[in-house]
Design an enzyme around this catalytic site. Sequence first.
Site, PDB file in Angstrom:
ATOM      1  N   ASP A   1      -7.188  -4.986  -3.640  1.00 37.58           N
ATOM      2  CA  ASP A   1      -6.777  -3.471  -3.302  1.00 37.58           C
ATOM      3  C   ASP A   1      -5.388  -3.036  -4.257  1.00 37.58           C
ATOM      4  O   ASP A   1      -5.572  -1.840  -4.498  1.00 37.58           O
ATOM      5  CB  ASP A   1      -6.549  -3.302  -1.754  1.00 37.58           C
ATOM      6  CG  ASP A   1      -7.598  -3.960  -0.911  1.00 37.58           C
ATOM      7  OD1 ASP A   1      -8.092  -5.075  -1.322  1.00 37.58           O
ATOM      8  OD2 ASP A   1      -7.604  -3.339   0.164  1.00 37.58           O
TER       9      ASP A   1
ATOM     10  N   ASP B   1       0.698  -1.335   0.092  1.00 33.04           N
ATOM     11  CA  ASP B   1       0.022   0.026   0.195  1.00 33.04           C
ATOM     12  C   ASP B   1       0.763   1.273   0.029  1.00 33.04           C
ATOM     13  O   ASP B   1       0.314   2.351   0.230  1.00 33.04           O
ATOM     14  CB  ASP B   1      -0.946   0.005   0.966  1.00 33.04           C
ATOM     15  CG  ASP B   1      -2.054  -0.763   1.031  1.00 33.04           C
ATOM     16  OD1 ASP B   1      -2.568  -0.996  -0.101  1.00 33.04           O
ATOM     17  OD2 ASP B   1      -2.635  -1.650   1.685  1.00 33.04           O
TER      18      ASP B   1
END
Length: 372
Positions: A150, A94
Amino acid sequence: MDNWIEETLQKAVDKFRRSVVLARKQEVIPYKSEGGRWVGAPFDGNSWWTGGFWPGLMWQLYHFSGEEAFREEALRVERLLVAELLRFEWLNHDVGFMYLLSCGAHHRLTGDEEARRHTLHAANLLAGRFNPAGFIRAWNGDRPGWAIIDCMMNLSLLYWASAQTGDPRFEAIARQHADTAMREFVREDGSCHHIVIFDPRTGKALEKPGGQGYCAGSSWTRGQAWGLYGFALSYEGTGDERYLDTACRIADYFKAHIRADGLVDCDFCQPQEPQRIDNIASACAASGMLKLARLVGDGRGDAYREAALRMLRALDALCADWTNQSPGILQKCTAAYHDDGAGRHVNILYGDYFFVEALLRLRGADAQLWQA
Protein backbone atom coordinates in the site's frame (compact mmCIF):
# COMPACT_ATOMS: atom_id res chain seq x y z
CA MET A 1 -19.48 6.57 -24.22
CA ASP A 2 -19.16 10.31 -23.59
CA ASN A 3 -22.83 10.42 -22.62
CA TRP A 4 -22.29 7.60 -20.11
CA ILE A 5 -19.37 9.45 -18.52
CA GLU A 6 -21.30 12.70 -18.25
CA GLU A 7 -24.44 11.04 -16.95
CA THR A 8 -22.56 8.95 -14.38
CA LEU A 9 -20.57 11.91 -13.13
CA GLN A 10 -23.75 13.95 -12.76
CA LYS A 11 -25.32 11.13 -10.76
CA ALA A 12 -22.24 11.13 -8.51
CA VAL A 13 -22.52 14.89 -7.97
CA ASP A 14 -26.20 14.52 -7.12
CA LYS A 15 -25.52 11.59 -4.79
CA PHE A 16 -22.79 13.32 -2.81
CA ARG A 17 -24.60 16.62 -2.71
CA ARG A 18 -27.11 14.76 -0.52
CA SER A 19 -24.43 12.78 1.34
CA VAL A 20 -22.53 15.89 2.40
CA VAL A 21 -25.51 17.04 4.45
CA LEU A 22 -25.65 13.69 6.23
CA ALA A 23 -21.90 13.60 7.00
CA ARG A 24 -22.01 17.10 8.44
CA LYS A 25 -25.09 16.28 10.52
CA GLN A 26 -23.49 13.09 11.87
CA GLU A 27 -20.17 14.90 12.48
CA VAL A 28 -18.11 11.97 11.15
CA ILE A 29 -15.42 11.33 8.59
CA PRO A 30 -17.20 8.72 6.47
CA TYR A 31 -15.53 5.31 6.24
CA LYS A 32 -18.48 3.25 4.98
CA SER A 33 -22.25 3.45 4.81
CA GLU A 34 -24.82 1.11 6.31
CA GLY A 35 -28.55 1.41 6.90
CA GLY A 36 -28.76 4.73 5.08
CA ARG A 37 -26.14 6.36 7.32
CA TRP A 38 -22.42 7.04 7.25
CA VAL A 39 -20.25 4.99 9.62
CA GLY A 40 -16.96 6.37 10.91
CA ALA A 41 -13.61 4.62 11.22
CA PRO A 42 -13.61 1.12 12.74
CA PHE A 43 -10.42 1.86 14.71
CA ASP A 44 -8.23 4.79 15.82
CA GLY A 45 -10.86 7.49 15.47
CA ASN A 46 -9.86 10.33 13.15
CA SER A 47 -6.34 8.87 12.86
CA TRP A 48 -7.71 5.94 10.86
CA TRP A 49 -5.82 5.72 7.57
CA THR A 50 -8.77 6.31 5.21
CA GLY A 51 -9.62 9.77 6.58
CA GLY A 52 -8.26 11.62 3.54
CA PHE A 53 -10.48 9.99 0.95
CA TRP A 54 -13.65 11.86 1.92
CA PRO A 55 -12.07 15.34 1.70
CA GLY A 56 -10.22 14.17 -1.42
CA LEU A 57 -13.54 13.23 -2.98
CA MET A 58 -14.97 16.57 -1.94
CA TRP A 59 -12.09 18.44 -3.59
CA GLN A 60 -12.49 16.38 -6.77
CA LEU A 61 -16.20 17.20 -6.90
CA TYR A 62 -15.57 20.87 -6.09
CA HIS A 63 -12.96 21.05 -8.87
CA PHE A 64 -15.47 19.52 -11.28
CA SER A 65 -18.70 21.24 -10.26
CA GLY A 66 -17.64 24.41 -8.47
CA GLU A 67 -20.26 23.76 -5.78
CA GLU A 68 -19.29 25.45 -2.54
CA ALA A 69 -20.80 22.75 -0.33
CA PHE A 70 -18.07 20.32 -1.40
CA ARG A 71 -15.28 22.76 -0.52
CA GLU A 72 -16.83 23.52 2.85
CA GLU A 73 -17.11 19.84 3.70
CA ALA A 74 -13.49 19.21 2.70
CA LEU A 75 -12.39 21.99 5.03
CA ARG A 76 -14.53 20.65 7.89
CA VAL A 77 -12.76 17.29 7.73
CA GLU A 78 -9.35 18.86 7.14
CA ARG A 79 -9.61 20.58 10.53
CA LEU A 80 -10.22 17.19 12.16
CA LEU A 81 -7.24 15.64 10.40
CA VAL A 82 -4.91 18.52 11.25
CA ALA A 83 -5.74 17.96 14.93
CA GLU A 84 -4.43 14.39 14.50
CA LEU A 85 -1.05 15.74 13.35
CA LEU A 86 -0.57 17.27 16.78
CA ARG A 87 -0.91 14.01 18.69
CA PHE A 88 0.65 11.90 15.87
CA GLU A 89 1.23 8.68 17.90
CA TRP A 90 -1.58 6.89 16.05
CA LEU A 91 -0.46 8.04 12.61
CA ASN A 92 1.54 5.66 10.40
CA HIS A 93 2.84 5.44 6.84
CA ASP A 94 -0.65 6.23 5.50
CA VAL A 95 -0.21 9.94 6.15
CA GLY A 96 0.13 10.07 2.36
CA PHE A 97 -3.45 8.93 1.89
CA MET A 98 -4.61 11.15 4.74
CA TYR A 99 -2.92 14.47 4.03
CA LEU A 100 -2.11 14.58 0.32
CA LEU A 101 -5.84 14.21 -0.40
CA SER A 102 -6.92 16.73 2.25
CA CYS A 103 -4.42 19.48 3.04
CA GLY A 104 -2.45 18.79 -0.14
CA ALA A 105 -5.58 19.04 -2.28
CA HIS A 106 -6.54 22.25 -0.49
CA HIS A 107 -3.19 23.81 -1.31
CA ARG A 108 -3.17 22.52 -4.89
CA LEU A 109 -6.59 23.91 -5.72
CA THR A 110 -6.55 27.16 -3.73
CA GLY A 111 -2.89 27.97 -2.99
CA ASP A 112 -3.56 28.05 0.75
CA GLU A 113 -0.19 28.32 2.54
CA GLU A 114 -1.32 26.90 5.87
CA ALA A 115 -2.55 23.80 4.09
CA ARG A 116 0.86 23.54 2.40
CA ARG A 117 2.61 23.65 5.79
CA HIS A 118 0.37 20.91 7.17
CA THR A 119 1.10 18.75 4.12
CA LEU A 120 4.84 19.27 4.58
CA HIS A 121 4.44 18.33 8.25
CA ALA A 122 2.88 15.03 7.13
CA ALA A 123 5.70 14.49 4.62
CA ASN A 124 8.25 14.88 7.40
CA LEU A 125 6.38 12.33 9.51
CA LEU A 126 6.45 9.89 6.61
CA ALA A 127 10.15 10.51 5.96
CA GLY A 128 10.76 9.90 9.66
CA ARG A 129 9.42 6.36 9.28
CA PHE A 130 12.18 5.46 6.81
CA ASN A 131 14.49 2.69 7.95
CA PRO A 132 17.99 3.16 6.43
CA ALA A 133 17.96 -0.57 5.70
CA GLY A 134 15.81 0.43 2.72
CA PHE A 135 12.11 0.57 3.55
CA ILE A 136 9.39 2.71 5.12
CA ARG A 137 7.92 1.15 8.23
CA ALA A 138 4.18 0.57 7.82
CA TRP A 139 2.64 0.26 11.26
CA ASN A 140 3.38 1.11 14.87
CA GLY A 141 3.73 -1.11 17.94
CA ASP A 142 5.99 -4.15 17.94
CA ARG A 143 6.34 -4.43 14.13
CA PRO A 144 9.42 -2.34 13.27
CA GLY A 145 10.28 -4.46 10.23
CA TRP A 146 6.88 -4.58 8.57
CA ALA A 147 6.27 -2.91 5.20
CA ILE A 148 3.27 -3.24 2.88
CA ILE A 149 2.58 -2.73 -0.83
CA ASP A 150 0.00 0.00 0.00
CA CYS A 151 2.88 2.39 0.77
CA MET A 152 3.62 2.75 -2.94
CA MET A 153 0.70 5.20 -3.03
CA ASN A 154 1.99 7.15 -0.02
CA LEU A 155 5.29 7.86 -1.78
CA SER A 156 3.56 10.59 -3.78
CA LEU A 157 3.62 12.74 -0.64
CA LEU A 158 7.43 12.52 -0.62
CA TYR A 159 7.79 13.36 -4.32
CA TRP A 160 5.50 16.33 -3.71
CA ALA A 161 7.62 17.48 -0.74
CA SER A 162 10.84 17.42 -2.78
CA ALA A 163 9.16 19.36 -5.57
CA GLN A 164 7.83 21.91 -3.09
CA THR A 165 11.03 22.43 -1.09
CA GLY A 166 13.81 21.61 -3.53
CA ASP A 167 15.14 19.18 -0.91
CA PRO A 168 16.08 15.86 -2.58
CA ARG A 169 15.93 13.86 0.67
CA PHE A 170 12.22 13.16 0.36
CA GLU A 171 12.54 11.81 -3.18
CA ALA A 172 15.62 9.79 -2.20
CA ILE A 173 13.67 8.07 0.57
CA ALA A 174 10.79 7.35 -1.80
CA ARG A 175 13.15 5.90 -4.41
CA GLN A 176 14.85 3.61 -1.90
CA HIS A 177 11.52 2.28 -0.72
CA ALA A 178 10.28 1.83 -4.30
CA ASP A 179 13.46 -0.06 -5.22
CA THR A 180 13.00 -2.35 -2.23
CA ALA A 181 9.33 -2.89 -3.12
CA MET A 182 10.24 -3.66 -6.72
CA ARG A 183 12.71 -6.30 -5.54
CA GLU A 184 10.82 -7.87 -2.63
CA PHE A 185 7.10 -7.33 -3.26
CA VAL A 186 6.62 -7.79 -7.01
CA ARG A 187 6.85 -11.34 -8.32
CA GLU A 188 8.07 -12.31 -11.76
CA ASP A 189 4.52 -12.75 -13.10
CA GLY A 190 3.50 -9.24 -11.97
CA SER A 191 1.57 -10.32 -8.89
CA CYS A 192 2.42 -8.75 -5.53
CA HIS A 193 2.83 -9.70 -1.92
CA HIS A 194 0.84 -7.60 0.54
CA ILE A 195 3.31 -7.70 3.44
CA VAL A 196 7.06 -8.18 3.69
CA ILE A 197 8.62 -8.47 7.14
CA PHE A 198 12.23 -7.26 7.13
CA ASP A 199 14.96 -7.55 9.70
CA PRO A 200 14.88 -3.92 10.87
CA ARG A 201 18.67 -3.90 11.37
CA THR A 202 19.85 -5.52 8.14
CA GLY A 203 16.94 -5.09 5.73
CA LYS A 204 16.87 -8.81 4.93
CA ALA A 205 13.40 -10.07 3.98
CA LEU A 206 12.37 -12.63 6.60
CA GLU A 207 8.75 -13.48 5.82
CA LYS A 208 6.00 -12.65 3.31
CA PRO A 209 2.61 -13.41 4.92
CA GLY A 210 -0.75 -13.23 3.17
CA GLY A 211 -1.99 -10.16 5.01
CA GLN A 212 -5.42 -9.09 3.80
CA GLY A 213 -5.37 -11.62 0.99
CA TYR A 214 -6.33 -15.30 0.88
CA CYS A 215 -2.99 -16.77 1.95
CA ALA A 216 0.78 -16.36 1.71
CA GLY A 217 1.76 -16.39 -1.95
CA SER A 218 -1.70 -15.39 -3.17
CA SER A 219 -2.68 -12.14 -4.89
CA TRP A 220 -4.82 -9.78 -2.83
CA THR A 221 -6.39 -7.68 -5.56
CA ARG A 222 -6.31 -4.32 -3.81
CA GLY A 223 -2.61 -4.88 -3.21
CA GLN A 224 -2.17 -5.39 -6.95
CA ALA A 225 -4.07 -2.12 -7.52
CA TRP A 226 -1.89 -0.23 -5.03
CA GLY A 227 1.16 -1.62 -6.79
CA LEU A 228 0.24 -0.78 -10.36
CA TYR A 229 -1.02 2.72 -9.49
CA GLY A 230 1.82 3.41 -7.04
CA PHE A 231 4.62 2.44 -9.41
CA ALA A 232 2.99 4.58 -12.12
CA LEU A 233 3.10 7.50 -9.69
CA SER A 234 6.75 6.77 -8.88
CA TYR A 235 7.51 6.91 -12.60
CA GLU A 236 5.76 10.28 -12.79
CA GLY A 237 7.68 11.50 -9.76
CA THR A 238 11.12 10.40 -10.98
CA GLY A 239 11.10 9.54 -14.69
CA ASP A 240 12.68 6.18 -13.82
CA GLU A 241 11.62 3.74 -16.57
CA ARG A 242 12.01 0.76 -14.22
CA TYR A 243 9.01 1.96 -12.26
CA LEU A 244 6.92 2.31 -15.41
CA ASP A 245 7.90 -1.19 -16.52
CA THR A 246 6.95 -2.56 -13.11
CA ALA A 247 3.59 -0.78 -13.15
CA CYS A 248 2.86 -2.25 -16.57
CA ARG A 249 3.83 -5.76 -15.46
CA ILE A 250 1.44 -5.55 -12.51
CA ALA A 251 -1.30 -4.06 -14.71
CA ASP A 252 -0.92 -6.84 -17.28
CA TYR A 253 -1.31 -9.43 -14.54
CA PHE A 254 -4.33 -7.61 -13.14
CA LYS A 255 -6.25 -7.22 -16.39
CA ALA A 256 -5.67 -10.88 -17.26
CA HIS A 257 -7.57 -11.84 -14.08
CA ILE A 258 -10.65 -9.62 -14.33
CA ARG A 259 -13.81 -11.70 -13.98
CA ALA A 260 -16.03 -12.42 -16.98
CA ASP A 261 -18.63 -9.99 -15.63
CA GLY A 262 -16.03 -7.20 -15.36
CA LEU A 263 -15.82 -7.29 -11.56
CA VAL A 264 -12.80 -8.26 -9.45
CA ASP A 265 -12.50 -10.80 -6.64
CA CYS A 266 -10.94 -9.92 -3.29
CA ASP A 267 -7.98 -12.18 -4.13
CA PHE A 268 -7.09 -13.52 -7.56
CA CYS A 269 -6.19 -16.86 -5.96
CA GLN A 270 -9.25 -17.28 -3.75
CA PRO A 271 -11.55 -20.31 -4.02
CA GLN A 272 -14.75 -19.96 -6.00
CA GLU A 273 -16.86 -20.07 -2.84
CA PRO A 274 -17.57 -18.16 -0.71
CA GLN A 275 -17.78 -15.23 -3.09
CA ARG A 276 -15.80 -12.17 -2.10
CA ILE A 277 -15.78 -9.26 -4.52
CA ASP A 278 -13.86 -6.02 -3.96
CA ASN A 279 -15.09 -2.94 -5.80
CA ILE A 280 -12.27 -0.89 -4.26
CA ALA A 281 -9.68 -2.94 -6.11
CA SER A 282 -11.59 -2.48 -9.38
CA ALA A 283 -11.99 1.26 -9.02
CA CYS A 284 -8.40 1.88 -7.89
CA ALA A 285 -6.96 -0.32 -10.64
CA ALA A 286 -9.17 1.36 -13.23
CA SER A 287 -7.94 4.80 -12.23
CA GLY A 288 -4.34 3.57 -12.21
CA MET A 289 -4.72 1.95 -15.63
CA LEU A 290 -6.11 5.17 -17.08
CA LYS A 291 -3.01 6.95 -15.81
CA LEU A 292 -0.81 4.22 -17.29
CA ALA A 293 -2.63 4.51 -20.62
CA ARG A 294 -1.48 8.12 -20.88
CA LEU A 295 2.05 7.35 -19.74
CA VAL A 296 2.75 4.54 -22.24
CA GLY A 297 0.70 6.02 -25.07
CA ASP A 298 0.92 3.05 -27.46
CA GLY A 299 -1.06 -0.13 -28.06
CA ARG A 300 -0.59 -1.10 -24.43
CA GLY A 301 -2.23 2.15 -23.43
CA ASP A 302 -5.33 1.27 -25.46
CA ALA A 303 -5.48 -2.10 -23.70
CA TYR A 304 -5.26 -0.46 -20.26
CA ARG A 305 -7.96 2.05 -21.14
CA GLU A 306 -10.21 -0.72 -22.44
CA ALA A 307 -9.72 -2.77 -19.24
CA ALA A 308 -10.43 0.29 -17.09
CA LEU A 309 -13.64 1.05 -18.98
CA ARG A 310 -14.75 -2.56 -18.68
CA MET A 311 -14.35 -2.46 -14.89
CA LEU A 312 -15.97 0.96 -14.49
CA ARG A 313 -19.00 0.00 -16.55
CA ALA A 314 -19.38 -3.22 -14.56
CA LEU A 315 -19.19 -1.28 -11.30
CA ASP A 316 -21.92 1.06 -12.51
CA ALA A 317 -24.16 -1.69 -13.90
CA LEU A 318 -23.75 -4.34 -11.19
CA CYS A 319 -22.71 -2.63 -7.94
CA ALA A 320 -23.75 1.03 -7.92
CA ASP A 321 -26.61 2.30 -5.76
CA TRP A 322 -27.84 5.59 -7.19
CA THR A 323 -30.93 5.75 -4.95
CA ASN A 324 -31.43 7.66 -1.71
CA GLN A 325 -31.16 4.42 0.27
CA SER A 326 -27.37 4.59 0.56
CA PRO A 327 -25.22 7.71 0.95
CA GLY A 328 -22.42 5.92 -0.95
CA ILE A 329 -22.24 4.35 -4.40
CA LEU A 330 -20.34 1.05 -4.68
CA GLN A 331 -21.95 -1.74 -2.66
CA LYS A 332 -19.57 -4.70 -2.93
CA CYS A 333 -16.41 -3.47 -1.26
CA THR A 334 -14.44 -5.95 0.87
CA ALA A 335 -11.72 -4.81 3.26
CA ALA A 336 -9.94 -8.17 3.72
CA TYR A 337 -10.47 -11.77 2.69
CA HIS A 338 -10.52 -13.39 6.14
CA ASP A 339 -11.74 -10.53 8.35
CA ASP A 340 -15.21 -9.14 7.72
CA GLY A 341 -14.99 -6.73 10.65
CA ALA A 342 -14.02 -3.76 8.48
CA GLY A 343 -16.62 -4.62 5.85
CA ARG A 344 -17.54 -7.33 3.33
CA HIS A 345 -19.78 -6.53 0.34
CA VAL A 346 -20.68 -3.12 1.73
CA ASN A 347 -20.14 0.44 0.60
CA ILE A 348 -16.66 1.60 1.66
CA LEU A 349 -15.94 5.22 0.90
CA TYR A 350 -12.55 5.02 -0.72
CA GLY A 351 -13.98 2.74 -3.40
CA ASP A 352 -16.24 5.66 -4.29
CA TYR A 353 -13.26 8.02 -4.27
CA PHE A 354 -11.39 6.00 -6.90
CA PHE A 355 -14.56 5.41 -8.93
CA VAL A 356 -15.21 9.15 -9.21
CA GLU A 357 -11.51 9.90 -9.78
CA ALA A 358 -11.46 7.42 -12.67
CA LEU A 359 -14.59 8.93 -14.24
CA LEU A 360 -13.08 12.40 -13.97
CA ARG A 361 -9.86 11.11 -15.51
CA LEU A 362 -11.82 9.72 -18.45
CA ARG A 363 -13.39 13.14 -18.93
CA GLY A 364 -10.07 14.98 -18.55
CA ALA A 365 -11.30 16.71 -15.38
CA ASP A 366 -9.28 14.90 -12.68
CA ALA A 367 -7.80 17.31 -10.12
CA GLN A 368 -4.56 15.24 -10.19
CA LEU A 369 -4.24 15.15 -6.42
CA TRP A 370 -1.47 12.53 -6.43
CA GLN A 371 0.99 14.32 -8.70
CA ALA A 372 4.09 16.12 -7.49
